[in-house]
Design a protein around this motif. Sequence first.
Motif, PDB file in Angstrom:
ATOM      1  N   ARG A   2       2.278  -1.070  -1.974  1.00  0.00           N
ATOM      2  CA  ARG A   2       1.027  -0.751  -2.666  1.00  0.00           C
ATOM      3  C   ARG A   2       1.021  -1.360  -4.065  1.00  0.00           C
ATOM      4  O   ARG A   2       0.003  -1.869  -4.516  1.00  0.00           O
ATOM      5  CB  ARG A   2       0.818   0.753  -2.737  1.00  0.00           C
ATOM      6  CG  ARG A   2       0.502   1.393  -1.402  1.00  0.00           C
ATOM      7  CD  ARG A   2       0.323   2.881  -1.534  1.00  0.00           C
ATOM      8  NE  ARG A   2      -0.772   3.233  -2.392  1.00  0.00           N
ATOM      9  CZ  ARG A   2      -2.011   3.488  -1.981  1.00  0.00           C
ATOM     10  NH1 ARG A   2      -2.292   3.443  -0.710  1.00  0.00           N
ATOM     11  NH2 ARG A   2      -2.961   3.794  -2.843  1.00  0.00           N
ATOM     12  N   ARG A   3       2.150  -1.321  -4.745  1.00  0.00           N
ATOM     13  CA  ARG A   3       2.216  -1.890  -6.097  1.00  0.00           C
ATOM     14  C   ARG A   3       2.003  -3.394  -6.057  1.00  0.00           C
ATOM     15  O   ARG A   3       1.332  -3.959  -6.912  1.00  0.00           O
ATOM     16  CB  ARG A   3       3.559  -1.557  -6.738  1.00  0.00           C
ATOM     17  CG  ARG A   3       3.691  -0.110  -7.095  1.00  0.00           C
ATOM     18  CD  ARG A   3       5.022   0.175  -7.721  1.00  0.00           C
ATOM     19  NE  ARG A   3       5.150   1.598  -7.953  1.00  0.00           N
ATOM     20  CZ  ARG A   3       6.280   2.183  -8.258  1.00  0.00           C
ATOM     21  NH1 ARG A   3       7.381   1.481  -8.358  1.00  0.00           N
ATOM     22  NH2 ARG A   3       6.327   3.476  -8.445  1.00  0.00           N
ATOM     23  N   ARG A   5       0.340  -5.079  -3.768  1.00  0.00           N
ATOM     24  CA  ARG A   5      -1.071  -5.313  -3.440  1.00  0.00           C
ATOM     25  C   ARG A   5      -1.946  -5.121  -4.672  1.00  0.00           C
ATOM     26  O   ARG A   5      -2.841  -5.913  -4.948  1.00  0.00           O
ATOM     27  CB  ARG A   5      -1.505  -4.390  -2.313  1.00  0.00           C
ATOM     28  CG  ARG A   5      -0.839  -4.703  -0.999  1.00  0.00           C
ATOM     29  CD  ARG A   5      -1.254  -3.701   0.047  1.00  0.00           C
ATOM     30  NE  ARG A   5      -2.621  -3.912   0.427  1.00  0.00           N
ATOM     31  CZ  ARG A   5      -3.014  -4.622   1.481  1.00  0.00           C
ATOM     32  NH1 ARG A   5      -2.121  -5.164   2.265  1.00  0.00           N
ATOM     33  NH2 ARG A   5      -4.276  -4.785   1.748  1.00  0.00           N
ATOM     34  N   ARG A   6      -1.679  -4.058  -5.418  1.00  0.00           N
ATOM     35  CA  ARG A   6      -2.465  -3.782  -6.629  1.00  0.00           C
ATOM     36  C   ARG A   6      -2.242  -4.885  -7.659  1.00  0.00           C
ATOM     37  O   ARG A   6      -3.176  -5.366  -8.290  1.00  0.00           O
ATOM     38  CB  ARG A   6      -2.090  -2.418  -7.193  1.00  0.00           C
ATOM     39  CG  ARG A   6      -2.991  -1.992  -8.335  1.00  0.00           C
ATOM     40  CD  ARG A   6      -2.696  -0.597  -8.819  1.00  0.00           C
ATOM     41  NE  ARG A   6      -2.891   0.356  -7.739  1.00  0.00           N
ATOM     42  CZ  ARG A   6      -2.093   1.379  -7.513  1.00  0.00           C
ATOM     43  NH1 ARG A   6      -1.045   1.595  -8.277  1.00  0.00           N
ATOM     44  NH2 ARG A   6      -2.328   2.200  -6.513  1.00  0.00           N
ATOM     45  N   CYS A   8      -1.462  -7.974  -7.178  1.00  0.00           N
ATOM     46  CA  CYS A   8      -2.104  -9.215  -6.745  1.00  0.00           C
ATOM     47  C   CYS A   8      -3.617  -9.101  -6.634  1.00  0.00           C
ATOM     48  O   CYS A   8      -4.297 -10.099  -6.438  1.00  0.00           O
ATOM     49  CB  CYS A   8      -1.541  -9.650  -5.392  1.00  0.00           C
ATOM     50  SG  CYS A   8       0.189 -10.102  -5.469  1.00  0.00           S
ATOM     51  N   ALA A  11      -7.048  -5.518  -1.786  1.00  0.00           N
ATOM     52  CA  ALA A  11      -7.589  -4.190  -1.488  1.00  0.00           C
ATOM     53  C   ALA A  11      -6.483  -3.307  -0.918  1.00  0.00           C
ATOM     54  O   ALA A  11      -5.693  -3.743  -0.088  1.00  0.00           O
ATOM     55  CB  ALA A  11      -8.738  -4.297  -0.492  1.00  0.00           C
ATOM     56  N   LEU A  12      -6.425  -2.071  -1.388  1.00  0.00           N
ATOM     57  CA  LEU A  12      -5.394  -1.149  -0.917  1.00  0.00           C
ATOM     58  C   LEU A  12      -5.649  -0.670   0.497  1.00  0.00           C
ATOM     59  O   LEU A  12      -4.739  -0.233   1.185  1.00  0.00           O
ATOM     60  CB  LEU A  12      -5.277   0.050  -1.866  1.00  0.00           C
ATOM     61  CG  LEU A  12      -4.845  -0.287  -3.288  1.00  0.00           C
ATOM     62  CD1 LEU A  12      -4.816   0.969  -4.138  1.00  0.00           C
ATOM     63  CD2 LEU A  12      -3.489  -0.963  -3.298  1.00  0.00           C
ATOM     64  N   ASP A  13      -6.905  -0.754   0.948  1.00  0.00           N
ATOM     65  CA  ASP A  13      -7.230  -0.292   2.297  1.00  0.00           C
ATOM     66  C   ASP A  13      -7.341  -1.447   3.286  1.00  0.00           C
ATOM     67  O   ASP A  13      -7.774  -1.262   4.408  1.00  0.00           O
ATOM     68  CB  ASP A  13      -8.518   0.520   2.290  1.00  0.00           C
ATOM     69  CG  ASP A  13      -9.708  -0.275   1.760  1.00  0.00           C
ATOM     70  OD1 ASP A  13      -9.506  -1.384   1.234  1.00  0.00           O
ATOM     71  OD2 ASP A  13     -10.839   0.217   1.867  1.00  0.00           O
TER      72      ASP A  13
END
Length: 50
Positions: A2-3, A5-6, A8, A11-13
């Motif tokens: 998650r970190r 993805r955030r 970069c 989207a987290l979903d």
Amino acid sequence: MRRFRRFCGFALDGGALDETTLCRFRLAAAQAGVLEACFAEVGAQPTPQT
């Protein structure tokens, strides 16, 4: 994950990142000198005292 993805801007979903995407990101960051700079910055951070 998650970190990453955030960081970069992904989207987290959204769907999961595949291994090729992660390898290409790491290689591009290393070639640009960004990876080394990030590790240097993290290493320079003060450690928390207990």
